[in-house]
Design a protein around this motif. Sequence first.
Motif, mmCIF file in Angstrom:
data_model
loop_
_atom_site.group_PDB
_atom_site.id
_atom_site.type_symbol
_atom_site.label_atom_id
_atom_site.label_comp_id
_atom_site.label_asym_id
_atom_site.label_seq_id
_atom_site.Cartn_x
_atom_site.Cartn_y
_atom_site.Cartn_z
ATOM 1 N N THR A 53 0.963 -1.201 -0.118
ATOM 2 C CA THR A 53 0.067 0.228 -0.003
ATOM 3 C C THR A 53 0.733 1.285 0.039
ATOM 4 O O THR A 53 1.900 1.447 0.718
ATOM 5 N N PHE A 54 0.668 2.283 -1.016
ATOM 6 C CA PHE A 54 1.033 3.644 -0.835
ATOM 7 C C PHE A 54 0.230 4.223 0.504
ATOM 8 O O PHE A 54 -1.082 4.254 0.334
ATOM 9 N N SER A 55 1.039 5.010 1.161
ATOM 10 C CA SER A 55 0.464 5.757 2.530
ATOM 11 C C SER A 55 1.168 6.716 3.013
ATOM 12 O O SER A 55 2.309 6.810 2.923
ATOM 13 N N TYR A 56 0.261 7.892 3.430
ATOM 14 C CA TYR A 56 1.054 8.979 4.067
ATOM 15 C C TYR A 56 1.363 8.219 5.500
ATOM 16 O O TYR A 56 0.749 7.738 6.150
ATOM 17 N N LEU A 57 2.485 8.865 6.076
ATOM 18 C CA LEU A 57 3.040 8.643 7.340
ATOM 19 C C LEU A 57 3.266 9.757 8.249
ATOM 20 O O LEU A 57 3.808 10.639 7.606
ATOM 21 N N ASP A 58 2.297 9.851 9.198
ATOM 22 C CA ASP A 58 2.551 10.959 10.251
ATOM 23 C C ASP A 58 3.750 10.762 11.139
ATOM 24 O O ASP A 58 3.586 9.624 11.892
ATOM 25 N N TRP A 59 4.986 11.385 11.004
ATOM 26 C CA TRP A 59 6.176 11.050 11.821
ATOM 27 C C TRP A 59 6.008 11.047 13.152
ATOM 28 O O TRP A 59 6.493 10.187 13.980
ATOM 29 N N GLU A 60 5.122 12.029 13.682
ATOM 30 C CA GLU A 60 5.122 12.185 15.318
ATOM 31 C C GLU A 60 4.301 10.986 16.024
ATOM 32 O O GLU A 60 4.313 10.718 16.878
ATOM 33 N N SER A 61 3.015 10.650 15.237
ATOM 34 C CA SER A 61 2.149 9.653 15.808
ATOM 35 C C SER A 61 2.620 8.199 15.168
ATOM 36 O O SER A 61 2.114 7.286 15.886
ATOM 37 N N GLY A 62 3.172 8.116 13.912
ATOM 38 C CA GLY A 62 3.732 7.040 13.522
ATOM 39 C C GLY A 62 2.315 6.142 12.711
ATOM 40 O O GLY A 62 2.385 5.103 12.267
ATOM 41 N N LYS A 63 1.134 7.119 12.499
ATOM 42 C CA LYS A 63 -0.020 6.343 11.908
ATOM 43 C C LYS A 63 0.146 6.534 10.564
ATOM 44 O O LYS A 63 0.852 7.575 10.070
ATOM 45 N N LEU A 64 -0.405 5.503 9.842
ATOM 46 C CA LEU A 64 -0.445 5.800 8.696
ATOM 47 C C LEU A 64 -2.051 5.868 7.965
ATOM 48 O O LEU A 64 -2.976 5.425 8.321
ATOM 49 N N GLU A 65 -1.840 6.557 6.683
ATOM 50 C CA GLU A 65 -3.279 7.104 6.037
ATOM 51 C C GLU A 65 -3.041 6.390 4.798
ATOM 52 O O GLU A 65 -2.409 6.961 3.731
ATOM 53 N N PRO A 66 -3.808 5.143 4.581
ATOM 54 C CA PRO A 66 -3.681 4.527 3.256
ATOM 55 C C PRO A 66 -4.190 5.396 2.187
ATOM 56 O O PRO A 66 -5.100 6.116 2.193
ATOM 57 N N ILE A 67 -3.555 5.323 1.043
ATOM 58 C CA ILE A 67 -3.838 6.038 -0.289
ATOM 59 C C ILE A 67 -4.426 4.983 -1.230
ATOM 60 O O ILE A 67 -5.264 5.109 -1.830
ATOM 61 N N ALA A 68 -3.704 4.054 -1.480
ATOM 62 C CA ALA A 68 -4.144 3.123 -2.715
ATOM 63 C C ALA A 68 -3.023 1.683 -2.377
ATOM 64 O O ALA A 68 -2.134 1.845 -1.999
ATOM 65 N N ALA A 69 -3.978 0.750 -2.584
ATOM 66 C CA ALA A 69 -3.355 -0.982 -2.517
ATOM 67 C C ALA A 69 -3.238 -1.339 -3.934
ATOM 68 O O ALA A 69 -3.846 -0.953 -4.633
ATOM 69 N N VAL A 70 -2.134 -2.312 -3.948
ATOM 70 C CA VAL A 70 -1.960 -2.943 -5.213
ATOM 71 C C VAL A 70 -1.863 -4.588 -4.713
ATOM 72 O O VAL A 70 -1.803 -5.037 -3.710
ATOM 73 N N GLU A 71 -1.948 -5.319 -5.806
ATOM 74 C CA GLU A 71 -1.753 -6.715 -5.930
ATOM 75 C C GLU A 71 -2.552 -7.497 -4.910
ATOM 76 O O GLU A 71 -2.014 -8.160 -4.106
ATOM 77 N N PRO A 72 -3.886 -7.319 -4.686
ATOM 78 C CA PRO A 72 -4.698 -8.200 -3.852
ATOM 79 C C PRO A 72 -4.500 -9.824 -4.253
ATOM 80 O O PRO A 72 -5.127 -10.489 -3.195
ATOM 81 N N ASP A 73 -4.204 -10.076 -5.589
ATOM 82 C CA ASP A 73 -4.060 -11.401 -5.644
ATOM 83 C C ASP A 73 -2.682 -12.219 -5.547
ATOM 84 O O ASP A 73 -2.450 -13.220 -5.721
ATOM 85 N N LYS A 74 -1.722 -11.288 -4.867
ATOM 86 C CA LYS A 74 -0.607 -11.663 -4.793
ATOM 87 C C LYS A 74 -0.026 -11.048 -3.389
ATOM 88 O O LYS A 74 0.846 -10.343 -3.034
ATOM 89 N N PRO A 75 -0.808 -11.997 -2.306
ATOM 90 C CA PRO A 75 -0.541 -11.315 -1.013
ATOM 91 C C PRO A 75 0.863 -11.559 -0.397
ATOM 92 O O PRO A 75 1.416 -10.960 0.532
ATOM 93 N N ASN A 76 1.844 -12.578 -0.942
ATOM 94 C CA ASN A 76 3.258 -12.818 -0.597
ATOM 95 C C ASN A 76 4.049 -11.706 -1.387
ATOM 96 O O ASN A 76 5.457 -11.761 -1.223
ATOM 97 N N ASN A 77 3.565 -10.819 -2.253
ATOM 98 C CA ASN A 77 4.583 -10.110 -2.829
ATOM 99 C C ASN A 77 4.784 -8.640 -1.820
ATOM 100 O O ASN A 77 3.945 -8.480 -0.835
#
Length: 295
Positions: free
Chosen positions: A73-97
Motif C-alpha cells: 500500500t501507498f500511504s502517508y506517514l505521520d512522523w510524530e504519531s507513527g500513524k499511516l493514512e492509506p492511499i491505494a493498495a496493489v496486488e490483492p491477488d499476490k499477498p506474498n509480494n
Amino acid sequence: MAVEVVVRNCGKLLEGPHWDSASDTLLFVDISGRAVHRYDPNTGKNKTVQLGENVGAVVPTKDGRLLIAGRHTFSYLDWESGKLEPIAAVEPDKPNNRFNDGKCDPMGRFWAGTMGPEERPAEVLLHQGTLYCLHTDLTVKPHFDQISISNGMAWSLDHKTLYYIDTLLEYVDALDYDKETGEIKNRRHIIHAPVEEGLLDGMCIDAEGMLWIAMFQKSRVNRYNPNTGEKLQTIMFPATNITSCCFGGPNYDVLYVTASAEGLTDGELKEQPLAGSVFKVTGLGVRGLPANVFG
C-alpha cells in the motif's frame, strides 16, 4: 576519499536512503524491521518510527508529510504519531509480494515496484513483480510486469530517460520518459554488470549524469557511465550486502550508503560487525543533486 560508518547496526534490511533537504536529514527504511529512520548528521541522532508492515521506500512530500510504499500500500506517514493514512493498495491477488524500493520523478510522481516472495536475500519467486506510478492526483498506474526484484531508479539530467534496475537481470535498463505524462517506453539494456561485480541494487545519479549503483553480495558501490556502459569507479565497504546509495549533505557531496544484515549467519555477522549500518563516503570530488519529492 574516506568511508565511515554514521549509523551503526540500526536495522536488518536497510534500504532507500533519501536526503531530505527541507530538514537536512537522511531518511531511510528497514524493510524487514518494519521501520522508517531519520538520521540527523548535525546531532548524530537517528530517530525511528516502527510500522506494522514492511516498508519498501519513503519520500518527503511538498506539504511536509512523508509518503511510503508499504508492503502492498501507498500511504502517508505521520512522523510524530507513527500513524499511516492509506492511499491505494496493489496486488490483492499476490499477498506474498511486497514493494521494494521507490523514488519520485522530476514532476513529483512516486514510482515503486514489487517483487515476489523471498526465501533468502535475492532468492525469490521469479517474474512476480510490477512497476507502479503513484500520480500526484493519487491515482496508481501499473507500467510493466514480469519483474523479479524491482530496484534502483534514476532520471537523466535532461529528464528524458528513466534508468531502471531489475536486480536479477544483470543489466541496467533505460526507458524513454515523458516528463509531462509520466509515460515510459522503449526499454533497453545500457549497462552490463556480471555477477562477479555483485547484484545490481539501489541507484542514484550525480551532477555529471553518472550512475552510482549498490552491488549486493560484493561489498561495493560502482560508478557507471550510462552513455557508454563503462564502469568508472569502485568503492569498497566493510559489509557484503550493500543495498542503496544517495547523495546528501548541504552541498550534496556526501554519498550515503545502506547495508543489510538480513540472512547472514552468526559467523558472517562476526566477520561483518557493521552489516545493517549506514555509511558515508566523502572526498569523492563529485556532487549529487537535490532529490525529487512527491506532489
